[in-house]
Design an enzyme around this catalytic site. Structure first.
Site, mmCIF file in Angstrom:
data_model
loop_
_atom_site.group_PDB
_atom_site.id
_atom_site.type_symbol
_atom_site.label_atom_id
_atom_site.label_comp_id
_atom_site.label_asym_id
_atom_site.label_seq_id
_atom_site.Cartn_x
_atom_site.Cartn_y
_atom_site.Cartn_z
ATOM 1 N N GLY A 120 0.822 -1.194 0.000
ATOM 2 C CA GLY A 120 0.000 0.000 0.000
ATOM 3 C C GLY A 120 0.860 1.248 0.000
ATOM 4 N N GLY A 121 0.242 2.371 -0.296
ATOM 5 C CA GLY A 121 0.941 3.644 -0.245
ATOM 6 C C GLY A 121 1.575 4.039 -1.559
ATOM 7 N N SER A 122 2.226 5.194 -1.536
ATOM 8 C CA SER A 122 2.832 5.769 -2.728
ATOM 9 C C SER A 122 4.345 5.553 -2.708
ATOM 10 C CB SER A 122 2.461 7.255 -2.821
ATOM 11 O OG SER A 122 2.965 7.829 -4.008
ATOM 12 N N VAL A 123 5.089 6.504 -3.257
ATOM 13 C CA VAL A 123 6.528 6.344 -3.441
ATOM 14 C C VAL A 123 7.297 6.860 -2.227
ATOM 15 C CG1 VAL A 123 6.756 8.569 -4.627
ATOM 16 C CG2 VAL A 123 8.441 6.762 -5.050
ATOM 17 N N PHE A 152 11.649 6.840 -0.422
ATOM 18 C CA PHE A 152 13.074 6.597 -0.630
ATOM 19 C C PHE A 152 13.634 5.803 0.536
ATOM 20 C CE2 PHE A 152 17.508 7.894 0.207
ATOM 21 C CZ PHE A 152 18.088 7.435 -0.964
ATOM 22 N N HIS A 153 14.525 4.868 0.226
ATOM 23 C CA HIS A 153 15.276 4.140 1.246
ATOM 24 C C HIS A 153 16.766 4.334 0.982
ATOM 25 C CE1 HIS A 153 11.586 2.253 2.472
ATOM 26 N NE2 HIS A 153 11.447 1.617 1.332
ATOM 27 N N CYS A 189 5.402 9.588 -0.244
ATOM 28 C CA CYS A 189 4.122 8.994 0.165
ATOM 29 C C CYS A 189 2.927 9.746 -0.420
ATOM 30 C CB CYS A 189 4.009 8.911 1.689
ATOM 31 S SG CYS A 189 5.345 7.947 2.429
ATOM 32 N N ILE A 241 7.963 -0.927 7.559
ATOM 33 C CA ILE A 241 8.092 0.431 8.080
ATOM 34 C C ILE A 241 9.542 0.886 7.988
ATOM 35 C CG2 ILE A 241 8.443 -0.325 10.485
ATOM 36 C CD1 ILE A 241 6.519 2.088 11.218
ATOM 37 N N SER A 242 9.730 2.182 7.734
ATOM 38 C CA SER A 242 11.082 2.745 7.668
ATOM 39 C C SER A 242 11.177 3.948 8.595
ATOM 40 C CB SER A 242 11.438 3.145 6.233
ATOM 41 O OG SER A 242 10.470 4.026 5.687
#
Length: 203
Positions: free
Chosen positions: A70-73, A75-76, A166, A149-150
Site C-alpha cells: 500500500g501507499g505511494s513512493v 526513498f530508502h 508517500c 516500516i522505515s
C-alpha cells in the site's frame, strides 16, 4: 517463534527476495516461524499501489521498484532503519490494527530519546512537529504480512526532494538527528526492544 534477523546493509532486490520466499512458504504452511527482518538499503525508491506519475519527479540514476504494498513512493537509503515483518497474524487482527502496532513501535522507540511522535488522521506513518519521521506500507494476504516500516535516523533528505514522499505534498521528511544526536546502531537496539514487545501481540 518470533525471529529478529538483522540483514545489515542490503540492495533492495536482495531483501525483497528474502521476504517473498518466506512469505510464500508461510502462505503454504511450510514455515511456522514469524520474522522481523531489519536492514539499511543502498539508495532506492519504492513505489506502492497508490503511486501516481506526478509523485515521481526525477530519480536520476537511482532505481525505482514498483511493488505490491500500500501507499505511494518513498526513498530508502543509508541512515534509515527499515523493518520488514513477515508474520502470520493472529485471528481477527485487522490490517488497520496491524499498521497501528507498527506505528506504535516507532512512537515508543523515539519517545525513549525525547521525541514526541504521533499519528495523523487519514494518513499512515509517524509524524513529529518537524515532519514525517517514519513511513508505513504493507501487504497482507490470508493473514500473512510483508513490506513494513522505515524510520529516518540520519538519512540524506535531498533524495526525498526528487519525489512527493508517500504522495503527501505539504509535510516534509525529518530525521531523528533533527532533534537529538543519534547513533543508528543504538537506535536499532531500542527499536528491537519494542519490536519484541509489540510483535508478540500480533502472532
Amino acid at each position: 517463534m518470533l525471529k529478529i534477523i538483522d540483514l545489515g546493509k542490503t540492495e533492495y532486490q536482495e531483501a525483497l527476495e528474502i521476504q517473498n520466499r518466506i512469505f510464500e512458504r508461510k502462505l503454504t504452511g511450510e514455515d511456522q516461524d514469524n520474522y522481523f527482518f531489519i536492514t539499511e538499503h543502498h539508495p532506492v525508491y519504492t513505489a506502492g499501489k497508490t503511486t501516481k506519475p506526478e509523485h515521481i519527479l526525477n530519480t536520476e540514476d537511482i532505481p525505482v521498484y514498483y511493488i505490491d504494498r500500500g501507499g505511494s513512493v518513498t526513498f530508502h537509503g543509508e541512515g534509515q532503519i527499515v523493518v520488514y515483518p513477515v508474520l502470520s497474524l493472529k485471528n481477527r487482527i485487522s490490517v488497520k490494527r496491524y499498521v497501528f502496532t507498527l506505528e506504535e513501535i516507532v512512537i515508543k522507540t523515539v519517545k525513549e530519546i525525547g521525541i514526541n511522535a504521533y499519528r495523523k488522521d487519514r494518513l499512515r506513518g509517524v509524524f513529529t512537529d518537524k515532519g514525517k519521521i517514519a513511513s508505513v506500507g504493507v501487504k497482507v494476504s490470508k493473514g500473512v504480512t510483508k513490506h513494513g516500516i522505515s524510520l529516518n535516523v540520519n538519512i540524506e533528505k535531498r533524495y526525498f526532494r526528487r519525489i512527493i514522499p508517500c504522495g503527501i505534498w505539504d509535510i516534509p521528511v525529518c530525521n531523528i538527528t533533527d532533534f537529538v544526536e543519534a547513533d543508528i546502531d543504538k537506535i536499532k537496539l531500542k527499536l528491537i526492544k519494542h519490536i519484541i514487545k509489540e510483535g508478540r501481540k500480533l502472532v
